[in-house]
Design an enzyme around this catalytic site. Sequence first.
Site, PDB file in Angstrom:
ATOM      1  N   PHE A  72    -104.056  25.280  97.918  1.00  0.00           N
ATOM      2  CA  PHE A  72    -104.862  24.655  98.954  1.00  0.00           C
ATOM      3  C   PHE A  72    -104.283  24.954 100.337  1.00  0.00           C
ATOM      4  CE2 PHE A  72    -106.105  21.984  95.393  1.00  0.00           C
ATOM      5  CZ  PHE A  72    -107.418  21.631  95.666  1.00  0.00           C
ATOM      6  N   ASP A  73    -105.133  25.425 101.236  1.00  0.00           N
ATOM      7  CA  ASP A  73    -104.800  25.411 102.648  1.00  0.00           C
ATOM      8  C   ASP A  73    -104.714  23.949 103.091  1.00  0.00           C
ATOM      9  OD1 ASP A  73    -104.564  26.407 105.358  1.00  0.00           O
ATOM     10  OD2 ASP A  73    -106.654  25.823 105.627  1.00  0.00           O
ATOM     11  N   LEU A  74    -104.074  23.709 104.234  1.00  0.00           N
ATOM     12  CA  LEU A  74    -103.925  22.330 104.710  1.00  0.00           C
ATOM     13  C   LEU A  74    -104.947  22.011 105.802  1.00  0.00           C
ATOM     14  CD1 LEU A  74    -102.350  19.677 104.583  1.00  0.00           C
ATOM     15  CD2 LEU A  74    -100.673  20.687 106.161  1.00  0.00           C
ATOM     16  N   ASP A  75    -104.792  22.595 106.991  1.00  0.00           N
ATOM     17  CA  ASP A  75    -105.693  22.315 108.112  1.00  0.00           C
ATOM     18  C   ASP A  75    -107.095  22.834 107.826  1.00  0.00           C
ATOM     19  OD1 ASP A  75    -103.563  21.273 109.681  1.00  0.00           O
ATOM     20  OD2 ASP A  75    -102.969  23.310 110.209  1.00  0.00           O
TER      21      ASP A  75
END
Length: 219
Positions: A9-12
């Site tokens: 998962f990417d965060l932002d």
Amino acid sequence: MTTYNILLFDLDGTLTESHIGIIKSFQFALRKMGIDEPKAENLIKHVGPPFQETLNNFYGMQPADVDKAVGFFRQRFKEKGMFENELYPRIPSLLEKLKQEDKTLVVATSKLTAFAEGILRYFKIDHYFDYVEGSNLEGNTKAEVIQQALIHFPGVDKKDFIMIGDRNHDIIGARNAGIDSIAVTYGYGSVEELKNAQPTFIANSVEEIERILNVSFVK
């Protein structure tokens, strides 16, 4: 349908709606460098990619000035910016169900690892993730971050992985690593940007991520 066992998962723009803190920290850094950029809408397109890349490509800064600006950005972000942030609705429910199904969850972000870990703790979702792979002080590309994340899983078939993110860097980095991807349109990348990156799937909401991954939300 392919069953993915390791989800990156990417965060932002994927787990958190983080632009307020990032943009204010960006503005702070630019002011310190003598650049006035008062309009947030001029900066939102830069949420996601490495800050160093933006300073060089869009503001023409040389390496020494890039390092100074990054230092100013991190100063404000550590004090305030990382908390000017909120989770997208239903993300905790999605993570809970994925862990119930024994999925391995990884955060793969262009943020410094320490910042990413602090944000996950702040929102009390850190326990869902097996690894947090972030950027180093020099600012890795997203492709490098993804490649580093895969090193944790030697011998695992690439078909077991999928990358979930909101910018073309996420999708291109996944393809370069030989893994599938989900482009989420509710984050900071435009639909056109994401389609041009040729993701395996496109999701317009967290609910659509759930349908792609074939899981049911915890109520």
